[in-house]
Write an enzyme that holds these catalytic residues in place. Structure first.
Site, short mmCIF file in Angstrom:
data_model
loop_
_atom_site.label_atom_id
_atom_site.label_comp_id
_atom_site.label_asym_id
_atom_site.label_seq_id
_atom_site.Cartn_x
_atom_site.Cartn_y
_atom_site.Cartn_z
N HIS A 127 0.66 -1.24 -0.03
CA HIS A 127 0.08 -0.07 -0.12
C HIS A 127 0.78 1.00 -0.12
O HIS A 127 0.47 2.54 0.03
CB HIS A 127 -0.66 0.36 1.21
CG HIS A 127 -0.49 0.77 2.15
ND1 HIS A 127 0.53 -0.81 3.42
CD2 HIS A 127 -0.40 1.99 3.58
CE1 HIS A 127 1.08 0.19 4.87
NE2 HIS A 127 0.49 1.37 4.32
N ASP A 170 -0.03 -7.85 1.38
CA ASP A 170 0.29 -6.37 1.86
C ASP A 170 2.27 -5.87 1.27
O ASP A 170 2.64 -5.43 2.15
CB ASP A 170 -0.17 -5.62 2.91
CG ASP A 170 -0.04 -3.81 2.55
OD1 ASP A 170 -0.13 -3.52 1.36
OD2 ASP A 170 -0.49 -3.52 3.72
N SER A 242 5.20 2.26 8.04
CA SER A 242 4.35 1.08 7.32
C SER A 242 5.99 0.44 5.88
O SER A 242 6.70 1.70 5.43
CB SER A 242 2.92 1.22 6.17
OG SER A 242 1.68 1.46 7.14
#
Length: 502
Positions: A127, A170, A242
């Site tokens: 993402h 992801d 992230s």
């Protein structure tokens, strides 16, 4: 005194006063110490008479000094292998009034990544790079050079290529053109609840931030419909973390930080990381194939409910039961039968369907699947050969001829949309002509055009595209700097992919 300070030459009176002050200063200091010492002793005595004990600051215990040194050493060891991901793309501008037409604007995003190979391979979250038209990597400065604000021009920022991404986990793999880079190992040992961990990344764009916490829980499954489970940690994680690593005291990667549960958008001690064994599996698959291979055993299963257990007279009211065994498949050959209850897979306890999916998901193709089953009241161990679960894209990649399918200026491999391929795609196809993008050519150093595996190119600018040869000829006729707009079909929808030819 004001006149003395303004005079170019000090007068005699000023010099005499200055000499007296200089000579008297040591005597005054000694006198003050003599006066203060009895006073201090009197104060201590007074407190002692009143039953008050004066506590002097103590030296820190040796174990704390050692811990502090260990933490500083860990940060110095780990930080050089954690990079900042800078992404540029396009997306909708958020509007307070949703009745208004959305504006498409140029957007910038910041994430983190970890170097897993010294030749420039970097793992991050999918993402983080989703929708990216340009990906750059900011390498950290040496620890001695990074104190205080870092000038933008001093940072080493390199262009990155997206080798592949896997949205189910992801995860994404990037490549930069550099060598002899510091790396972090992906740990294979199972983490423990309460284990001390550190999150490194770029929260809110603040590069090389280090936070500390513990493993709060193992095998968290926020979405019961998906097999992936996560490590939960209370180490502060915020937007920008992230893709950064969650490491142990040895500097080994336990997981990749991926999301938080928060009411206000900030860290509330509920952070989640993708386990390192999943990261390692996906990394090796993406690097070798550009996508992730899955295995299957030729059998189906479902979760046991009390009603199902009662109706089938199963020996237990929970777990996973086999509901289908394909004839002539590997499971049938190994002796697996319908109504067998799967207790373990590869020595991992199986109590839910996602846990079985996860065990098979991480299984290597060159190894048999070890299943412990319960049949009636008897336990049995079966060894089932694993076969690869393949989709149409995998089959096409195996048959492609790079010499005929390569479009060099786009850096992709593509094939004609034949009648046989149209029949496999069925009703999903919006336009019956075009070429299918199979993947990117990893050995070509080209900018990211935005094309993805599975895209169907229907048009280049205003020219309809019916074959790979036609697309190659049209691309070769373009000059450097010319605008390129491709009409692409992706996931059942049409969109434009635009860029300048280089």
């Amino acid at each position: 005194m004001a006149n003395w300070l303004l005079d170019s030459k000090p007068n005699a009176r000023f010099l005499r006063i200055l000499r007296f002050v200089i000579l008297f200063a040591p005597l005054q200091a000694a006198l003050a110490q003599t006066i203060q010492k009895p006073a201090a002793e009197a104060t201590v005595q007074k407190k002692a008479n009143a039953g008050v004990t004066e506590v002097k600051p103590a030296e820190p215990p040796g174990v704390l000094v050692q811990l502090n040194g260990a933490l500083e050493g860990l940060a110095a060891k780990v930080s050089p292998a954690v990079v900042q991901i800078l992404v540029t793309g396009y997306g909708p501008l958020r509007e307070e009034d949703r009745s208004q037409t959305a504006f498409i604007v140029r957007q910038h995003a910041v994430g983190s990544g970890v170097i897993v190979d010294s030749n420039g391979y970097i793992m991050t979250n999918a993402h983080v790079v989703e929708g990216a038209q340009r990906i750059r990597v900011a390498l950290p400065l040496p620890m001695g050079d990074s104190a205080g604000p870092v000038p933008i021009g001093k940072r080493r920022i390199l262009e990155a290529r997206l080798i592949g991404q896997h949205k189910e986990t992801d995860l994404a793999l990037l490549k930069i053109d550099d060598t002899d880079l510091p790396t972090l190992p992906l740990v294979s040992q199972r983490p423990h609840v309460g284990q001390l961990v550190f999150a490194i990344g770029s929260p809110e764009g603040l590069q090389n931030s280090v936070t500390m916490g513990v493993i709060s829980a193992l095998a968290r499954q926020p979405d019961p419909t998906k097999p992936l489970t996560y490590l939960q940690t209370d180490a502060p994680i915020n937007p920008g973390n992230s893709g950064g690593p969650l490491v142990d005291m040895n500097g080994s990667v336990l997981g990749i930080n991926t999301f938080i549960l928060s009411q206000g958008g900030g860290s509330e001690g509920l952070g989640f990381a993708i386990p390192a064994r999943v990261v390692d599996f996906v990394y090796r698959s993406l690097r070798a194939h550009g996508h992730v291979h899955h295995v299957e055993i030729g059998a189906g299963a479902q979760e046991i409910t009390p009603t199902l257990a009662e109706g089938l007279h199963l020996p237990q009211r929970w777990g996973v039961v086999v509901d289908d065994v394909k004839p002539d498949g590997p499971a049938a050959a190994a002796g697996l039968k319908v109504q067998d209850i799967i207790l373990t897979a590869d020595d991992r306890r199986i109590e839910t369907l996602p846990s079985l999916s996860a065990a098979l998901y991480l299984h290597r193709l060159d190894q048999v699947v070890k299943l412990e089953i319960l049949r009636g009241n008897d336990k049995k161990t079966l060894y089932v050969p694993a076969i690869e679960s393949r989709d149409h894209m995998d089959e096409l990649l195996d048959t492609v001829n790079p010499e005929n399918s390569l479009i060099p200026r786009l850096g992709v491999l593509a094939i004609d949309l034949t009648s046989d391929l149209r029949s496999k795609l069925g009703s999903l196809l919006r336009i019956p002509s075009g070429v299918v993008v199979l993947g990117r050519a990893a050995d070509l150093i080209l900018p990211d055009t935005g094309l993805q595996a599975g895209d169907i190119i229907h048009q280049l600018n205003t020219t309809p595209i019916d074959s790979v040869e036609q697309l190659r000829t049209a691309v070769e006729s373009l000059k450097t700097g010319d605008a390129v707009v491709l009409q692409v079909e992706r996931d059942g929808g049409l969109l434009y992919v635009s860029f300048e030819m280089e």
